[in-house]
Design an enzyme around this catalytic site. Structure first.
Site, short mmCIF file in Angstrom:
data_model
loop_
_atom_site.label_atom_id
_atom_site.label_comp_id
_atom_site.label_asym_id
_atom_site.label_seq_id
_atom_site.Cartn_x
_atom_site.Cartn_y
_atom_site.Cartn_z
N ASP A 179 -94.73 33.40 -21.42
CA ASP A 179 -95.85 33.31 -22.35
C ASP A 179 -96.23 31.84 -22.60
OD1 ASP A 179 -97.54 33.97 -24.78
OD2 ASP A 179 -96.58 35.92 -24.50
N HIS B 63 -98.92 32.43 -29.60
CA HIS B 63 -98.88 33.73 -28.94
C HIS B 63 -97.46 34.10 -28.50
CE1 HIS B 63 -99.76 36.59 -25.58
NE2 HIS B 63 -100.76 36.96 -26.36
N SER C 233 -101.42 42.39 -25.81
CA SER C 233 -100.35 41.39 -25.89
C SER C 233 -99.33 41.76 -26.95
CB SER C 233 -100.92 40.01 -26.23
OG SER C 233 -101.45 39.38 -25.11
#
Length: 394
Positions: A158, A189, A344
């Protein structure tokens, strides 16, 4: 330009070149000029691979000196359980030499890969943990076996992870960085997804170990070659540590279709790492995206608190399962929490559940099928040719 490149490559095909140039992506794919991923044929030995790489480096050097190009040549090599290849920045003459080498299986142009979209809504409630541990919607209680992934490692591929965040309680470590020179999660994120799959407060597998594998920069973008390099690291690290069969991987990212990306995650899955990937956030058929379109991995679509398909979620026959993805609260870099939405956020629920089940004795290689068997047929309007099954921990 890409049109000229297509004509150029078509000429290669007409000339019966030994290697195939794979066309990939969709109309919105963002190709990286003169950057290529080269994949060797199965059975090419390590010695032959090294000889090929050396030859290509020499050819590139000669062509660069002859034509004065600014190409960089070989950038990185891959070896994922004997699936060998490399990424490089080459001119057309060097590319032609590569395509005409009988040891090369295929070549594809590198492309931009991004996080699978997100929307932030501060202050929204958390609900995903309760949903995946009850057959009926509405419970806020997360019911789980207290082993909670103990002894299992999850690789977060990520934007990086704030490994010192209090939600990880010392269970997170740094792995590698294929994106840039900054080993911090400047985006948030990656920390959020890691907190969802293994956070103490917000996570599914609360006792699992966490490894930060940074493949996306602070703006949430990277490249297919960088993703493959990250996957390469995960498999080699798991192999060296003797944890193949006791590991999972989360990829909350995606781009246009890429055979190389799909091949890389397939090798990781077959090696004994359970791989969960985001379906994508364009409300389109996930068959046009990678790694979502890889048949071997567990492709995850996003659901809402009302057991409906999230409006943004991709769909289609390659989707294996739904998981909570709208308004998910989890950790943010520097401390505290935030709320995000996207496939996600759905994918790490499945990665965490994979680690949870591995800790209870499940085989990573058949685990996606097991999760589908356990799942609840709950999703309304799942999309054309798409499963309606929602993640459940059994």
């Amino acid at each position: 330009c890409l049109k000229t490149l297509s004509v150029f490559l078509a000429a290669f095909a007409a000339a019966d070149a030994r290697a195939v140039f794979k066309t990939q992506g969709h109309k919105n794919s963002e190709m990286i000029p003169d950057n290529y991923i080269v994949v060797m044929k199965d059975g090419v030995s390590q010695d032959d691979f090294k000889a090929h790489v050396s030859s290509v480096a020499s050819i590139h050097s000669t062509n660069k000196a002859k034509r004065g190009t600014n190409t960089e040549g070989m950038k990185r090599e891959f070896d994922i359980m004997n699936w060998r290849g490399y990424h490089g920045h080459f001119d057309r003459d060097t590319l032609e030499e590569i395509l005409n080498d009988s040891k090369v299986d295929y070549v594809e142009q590198d492309q931009v890969v991004r996080i699978s979209g997100l929307v932030t809504q501060r202050g929204a409630p958390s609900w995903g943990l309760g949903r995946v541990s009850h057959r009926q919607a509405g419970s806020r209680d997360y019911v789980f076996d207290d082993s909670a992934g103990r002894g299992v490692t999850i690789y977060g591929v990520d934007t990086g992870i704030d490994i010192n965040h209090q939600d990880f309680r010392g269970r997170a470590r740094w792995g590698t960085n294929t994106a840039d020179r900054d080993n911090a999660d400047r985006h948030g994120h990656g920390t959020h997804t890691a907190s969802t799959f293994a956070g103490t407060a917000y996570g599914i597998a609360k006792n699992a170990n966490i490894v930060a594998v940074k493949v996306l920069s602070s703006d949430g973008s990277g490249s297919t070659s960088g993703i493959i390099a990250g996957i390469n690291y995960c498999v080699q690290d798991a192999q060296q540590r003797g944890i193949l069969g006791k590991a999972a991987m989360n990829l909350s990212l995606g781009g246009g279709f890429s055979q190389a990306n799909n091949d890389a995650v397939t090798r990781a899955q077959n090696a004994g790492i359970f791989v969960a990937v985001a379906a994508g956030n364009d409300n389109r058929d996930a068959r046009n995206y990678s790694p979502a379109s890889a048949p071997a991995v567990c492709t995850v679509a996003s659901s809402t608190i009302n057991d409906s398909k999230s409006s943004f979620s991709n769909w289609g026959p390659v989707v294996d399962i739904y998981a909570p993805g709208s308004d998910i609260i989890a950790a943010r870099p520097g401390g505290g929490s935030t709320t995000m939405s996207g496939t996600s956020m759905a994918s790490p629920h499945v990665a965490g559940m994979g680690a949870y089940m591995i800790g209870l004795g499940a085989d990573p290689r058949s685990l996606c099928d097991r999760l589908k068997q356990l799942a609840t047929p709950a999703i309304r309007n799942p999309g054309s040719s798409t499963t309606n099954r929602l993640l459940y921990n059994g």
